[in-house]
Write a protein that holds these residues in place. Structure first.
Motif, mmCIF file in Angstrom:
data_model
loop_
_atom_site.group_PDB
_atom_site.id
_atom_site.type_symbol
_atom_site.label_atom_id
_atom_site.label_comp_id
_atom_site.label_asym_id
_atom_site.label_seq_id
_atom_site.Cartn_x
_atom_site.Cartn_y
_atom_site.Cartn_z
ATOM 1 N N GLY A 87 6.568 -27.039 1.302
ATOM 2 C CA GLY A 87 6.342 -26.079 0.223
ATOM 3 C C GLY A 87 5.567 -26.758 -0.896
ATOM 4 O O GLY A 87 5.816 -27.933 -1.198
ATOM 5 N N VAL A 96 10.699 -28.124 3.098
ATOM 6 C CA VAL A 96 11.492 -26.897 2.875
ATOM 7 C C VAL A 96 12.185 -26.575 4.193
ATOM 8 O O VAL A 96 11.528 -26.617 5.231
ATOM 9 C CB VAL A 96 10.586 -25.716 2.464
ATOM 10 N N PRO A 97 13.470 -26.265 4.216
ATOM 11 C CA PRO A 97 14.411 -26.173 3.118
ATOM 12 C C PRO A 97 14.504 -27.482 2.324
ATOM 13 O O PRO A 97 14.379 -28.571 2.888
ATOM 14 C CB PRO A 97 15.746 -25.888 3.810
ATOM 15 N N PHE A 98 14.789 -27.315 1.025
ATOM 16 C CA PHE A 98 14.908 -28.466 0.133
ATOM 17 C C PHE A 98 16.005 -29.389 0.660
ATOM 18 O O PHE A 98 17.134 -28.970 0.881
ATOM 19 C CB PHE A 98 15.266 -27.970 -1.272
ATOM 20 N N SER A 102 13.091 -34.146 -0.011
ATOM 21 C CA SER A 102 12.391 -33.396 -1.062
ATOM 22 C C SER A 102 12.788 -33.949 -2.426
ATOM 23 O O SER A 102 11.952 -34.120 -3.319
ATOM 24 C CB SER A 102 12.750 -31.904 -1.010
ATOM 25 N N VAL A 153 11.349 -23.152 -5.900
ATOM 26 C CA VAL A 153 11.274 -22.864 -4.457
ATOM 27 C C VAL A 153 11.574 -21.389 -4.172
ATOM 28 O O VAL A 153 10.951 -20.782 -3.301
ATOM 29 C CB VAL A 153 12.244 -23.774 -3.657
#
Ligand code: FAD
Ligand code: UDP
Length: 377
Positions: A87, A96-98, A102, A153
């Motif tokens: 992302g 992503v997902p965080f 990240s 996000v």
């Protein structure tokens, strides 16, 4: 002509039901779809450059269900594929997902290490935390992190995708992409993750090649040619349309796709890049990452969310929120009243935000639970 069953819609719901009824019950099926192809929204086809694309956006098959996996494996071999997404946040491409990667990418090392330790102590390792839940955590440090993730996000992406704030949707929608306290940077953690080796459409062709199944494309249930009769029916289109919107229109969200072709072997580092904060589109997918196709040039899918305009675009997403549930309940009562002759099933007919495997699981279950009893009548 008289058929045992009329099945409306040749996506997963209609095709699994057709296959089961034809091969297990040995009954005749007329399967219709108003589009000019089978496979519903999972339809894939070669674009003018010979690149295999998914016409209705990127489809990655993932499931934990051995039953669903074994069932579909009768009709296809698989290409294993672990989906990863990035992302664009603060000018950087982050997983992503965080997840913990990240976090380390965006925070200075000392701060990241402290926050990471805090998250693991609080939630445990390899735990998924929905963002709306993390926001409610009393610890100011965790709350600050959650606020950052929410703002960078979720908020912008969700406004584009749904034209709503995250809290206006059922919490299950944000929970699809939870904060993952983990080093695992895959989009899904399911046991089985793969694409049909020869594509989705080829898998559906095998599923439907049974002498008891007659397929008619470009055929709308609302405008059937005369002379067709059937004993029972499966309907997989929008439930409110079936009842001529007598209780009002259910809201859907639509998309407009662009499929730019790029004369390069590869365009982006992974199958999906999300744009939560910038651009009018939500995400860009690159099919070759998913399909493994070896071909010069690459084709992308760019998704622009749109309001659903009946007759102009497709109702891709039910909108899970309390306002929709009130209307849907009224249609559910109508559905129950027809249960002696008609089965409603699928993402549009159940008005549920299903993934592909959930539709297959539901069709296999409905076949067992409802088709047999109907036959006995
Ligand atoms: P559909 O595939 O919508 O099939 C219904 C069919 O009924 C359609 O072909 C339609 O033309 C036909 N029909 C409707 N009304 C009539 C009528 N009156 N007469 C004749 N025919 C009619 N799932 C995943 O698991 N992984 C993914 O990565 C994924 N990505 C997705 C990306 C996008 C952009 C979208 C929109 C969905 C995605 N999905 C994904 C979800 C997946 O597409 C659905 O779960 C699945 O295709 C639903 O199958 P279905 O048979 O219920 O509905
Ligand atoms: N979402 C988000 N930011 C992201 C990814 C997802 O806000 O980077 C939210 C958004 O509301 C989206 C929902 O989570 O509609 C579900 O995402 P998913 O990727 O599962 O959507 P789908 O593949 O079904 O379109």
């Amino acid at each position: 002509m008289t058929f045992d069953w009329l099945i409306v819609g040749a996506g997963y719901a209609g095709s699994v039901m057709a296959e089961r009824i034809a091969s297990v019950r040995n009954q005749s099926v007329l399967l219709i779809d108003r589009r000019d192809h089978i496979a519903g929204n999972a339809f894939d086809t070669l674009d003018p450059h010979g690149v295999l694309i998914h016409r209705y956006g990127p489809h990655v098959f993932h499931t934990n269900s051995v039953r669903v996996w074994d069932y579909l494996s009768q009709f296809t071999e698989w290409r294993p594929y672990q989906h990863r997404a990035l992302g664009l946040v603060d000018g950087q491409l982050i997983p992503v997902p965080f997840n913990l990667q990240s976090l380390r990418q965006l925070w200075p090392p000392d701060a990241a290490a402290a926050l990471q330790a805090r998250l693991i102590a609080e939630y445990g390792m390899d735990v998924k935390v929905p963002i709306l839940r993390m926001l409610e955590h009393p610890d100011p440090e965790i709350q600050h992190l959650a606020r950052f993730i929410y703002d960078n996000v979720f908020a912008g992406y969700t406004r584009k995708q749904w034209d709503l704030e995250p809290r206006q949707l059922d919490p299950s929608v944000m929970a699809r992409v939870p904060v993952h306290v983990s080093e695992d940077d895959r989009y899904f953690q399911d046991r089985f993750q793969a694409l049909p080796r020869d594509g989705y459409t080829a898998m559906f062709q095998r599923m439907l090649s049974h002498p008891n199944i007659q397929l008619r494309l470009n055929t709308d249930y609302r405008a059937l040619p005369p002379g067709l009769e059937w004993r029972r029916m499966v309907y997989t289109g929008p439930v409110d349309e079936f009842f001529e919107h007598r209780h009002g229109r259910l809201p859907y969200r639509s998309l407009r796709f662009e499929f730019p072709h790029v004369p390069a072997a590869q365009h982006q580092p992974c199958g999906q890049v999300n744009y939560p904060n910038t651009e009018l589109f939500t995400r860009v997918s690159e099919f070759k990452h998913m399909t493994g196709q070896e071909i010069a040039g690459t084709t992308l899918a760019v998704e622009y969310p749109q309001p659903h305009e009946p007759g102009c675009n497709e109702p891709y997403y039910p909108v899970p929120r309390p306002e929709s549930a009130v209307i849907h309940e009224k249609y559910q009562a109508e559905v129950a009243a027809l249960s002696g002759t008609t089965i409603f099933i699928g993402r549009l007919a159940d008005y549920r935000y299903y993934n592909m495997d959930q539709v297959v699981a539901r069709a296999l279950k409905v076949f067992e639970d409802s088709v047999e009893p109907l036959d006995r009548d």
